[in-house]
Design a protein around this motif. Structure first.
Motif, short mmCIF file in Angstrom:
data_model
loop_
_atom_site.label_atom_id
_atom_site.label_comp_id
_atom_site.label_asym_id
_atom_site.label_seq_id
_atom_site.Cartn_x
_atom_site.Cartn_y
_atom_site.Cartn_z
N ARG A 1 0.85 -1.43 0.09
CA ARG A 1 -0.02 -0.01 -0.12
C ARG A 1 0.74 1.31 -0.03
N ARG A 2 2.01 1.04 0.61
CA ARG A 2 2.97 2.40 0.47
C ARG A 2 3.29 2.76 -1.00
N ASN A 3 3.65 1.53 -1.69
CA ASN A 3 4.09 1.95 -3.01
C ASN A 3 2.78 2.48 -3.92
N ILE A 4 1.55 2.05 -3.45
CA ILE A 4 0.24 2.44 -3.92
C ILE A 4 0.29 3.87 -3.95
N ARG A 5 0.52 4.33 -2.62
CA ARG A 5 0.11 5.93 -2.34
C ARG A 5 1.18 6.52 -3.00
N VAL A 6 2.37 6.02 -3.17
CA VAL A 6 3.60 6.73 -3.85
C VAL A 6 3.07 7.13 -5.57
N LYS A 7 2.51 5.96 -5.79
CA LYS A 7 1.93 6.08 -7.30
C LYS A 7 0.72 7.11 -7.64
N TRP B 1 12.81 5.97 -14.01
CA TRP B 1 13.35 5.13 -12.93
C TRP B 1 13.51 5.80 -11.78
N SER B 2 14.01 7.04 -11.55
CA SER B 2 13.99 7.71 -10.36
C SER B 2 12.77 7.69 -9.57
N ASP B 3 11.90 7.63 -10.02
CA ASP B 3 10.50 7.43 -9.29
C ASP B 3 10.28 6.23 -8.10
N ASP B 4 11.08 5.06 -9.10
CA ASP B 4 10.64 3.74 -8.44
C ASP B 4 12.19 3.30 -7.79
N GLU B 5 13.23 3.99 -7.73
CA GLU B 5 14.65 3.65 -7.38
C GLU B 5 14.73 3.27 -5.85
N GLU B 6 14.09 4.04 -5.11
CA GLU B 6 13.87 3.85 -3.64
C GLU B 6 13.02 2.74 -3.06
N MET B 7 12.15 2.50 -3.77
CA MET B 7 11.00 1.38 -3.42
C MET B 7 11.70 0.05 -3.91
#
Length: 309
Positions: free
Chosen positions: A4-10, A173-179
């Motif tokens: 859900r954290r990934n979902i909130r980021v998106k 890519w930079s949007d997803d790199e951390e997760m």
């Protein structure tokens, strides 16, 4: 699986993209289309990273064959250790039907830079961690897992050439790199929970779309609740991400009865720290907490237990 954290980021990234677009370019369905594209990209990047880990590990066999076929191979050339190519996690990934379907569907095999794979493998082979791994004739589940985690965290994620490759291959890519570090770690901890054909469960996909559309629909009402709490702050000068996170938090308070308010506040504090300014976590904590107290006094927050499956 994607959390859900990934979902909130998106959802946050989609809302931000919408705010930066010309209003004339926003048509019915634009919001959900953008969200779906961002979620798809996350799944693609996750799959490609695992594919690269597998390729680096399997390169041991290519290296052994190449060196053994030299005109005058040395004793060392003839004794290349290929233990890692038989790593049980590599075997599990490459033989997963859903994983193979994704590679074909997203046309990922042609994205590979073979020269880069060779360079990453050579860096791996030179490491003390790898030397200790191949020196041990035994295989343990923990040891197999730690080796592949090492490849991702210490070889891929810290290599400038690989990071550049990801930036060139995946636009955001930079949007997803951390997760990705979290997602890759989750996979190696519990690979049996991952269905590559459904990396996002229907429940979470529904949550993503509902949260996005609710924030868009209730934006004006949310701002009516947020702005009075800003006191000496000029709403126009507050970081755009902070405002979006607060709007999302308020919507979760009011319209998502199965998400506890404490969970909502903690999640948006963490997202603010990760994606906004150093002070944003404390700022958002204070604002959301004040809004929640008012909503609870008016009995507008109705929470219920999430139904058991």
């Amino acid at each position: 699986m994607i959390s859900r954290r990934n979902i909130r980021v998106k959802v946050m990234q989609t809302l931000y993209a919408l705010e930066t677009m010309e209003q004339s370019n926003i048509k019915p369905g634009t919001a959900t289309r953008l969200l779906n594209e961002k979620l798809d990209q996350t799944c693609q990047i996750f799959t490609y990273l695992l594919y690269t880990v597998v390729q680096v590990g399997q390169y041991a066999e290519t290296d052994a064959q190449t060196r053994a076929s030299k005109h005058l191979p040395s004793a060392e050339d003839l004794q290349v250790n290929t233990k890692i190519a038989g790593n049980e996690f590599i075997y599990q990934i490459k033989n997963d039907r859903g994983f193979q379907v994704n590679l074909e569907q997203w046309k990922m095999r042609p994205l590979t830079d073979n020269d880069l794979i060779r360079k990453l493998y050579n860096i791996l082979v030179a490491s003390d961690t790898y030397k200790a791994y191949i020196a041990d004739d035994n295989r343990t589940k923990a040891g197999e897992k730690e080796m592949l985690e090492f490849i991702y965290k210490e070889i891929l994620a810290k290599n400038e050439l690989f990071i550049q490759h990801m930036e060139d291959t995946f636009l955001h890519w930079s949007d997803d790199e951390e997760m990705m570090t979290i997602l890759i770690g989750n996979y190696f901890n519990k690979p049996h929970l991952f269905n590559f054909l459904q990396l996002i469960s229907k429940e979470k996909l529904d949550y993503a779309r509902e949260l996005l559309l609710t924030v868009i629909d209730k934006k004006e009402y949310c701002l009516e609740l947020i702005k009075p709490k800003l006191q000496n702050w000029d709403p126009e000068r507050i970081a755009a991400v902070d405002m979006l996170l607060m709007e999302m938090g308020v919507c979760e308070f009011l319209y998502f009865p199965t998400i506890p308010t404490k969970v909502t506040i903690n999640e948006y504090i963490d997202l603010a720290k990760a994606y906004s300014t150093p002070q944003s976590g404390q700022f958002i904590n204070g604002i959301l907490d004040n809004i929640l107290k008012d909503l609870e006094k008016e009995e507008l927050v109705q929470k219920q237990d999430r139904p058991k499956k």
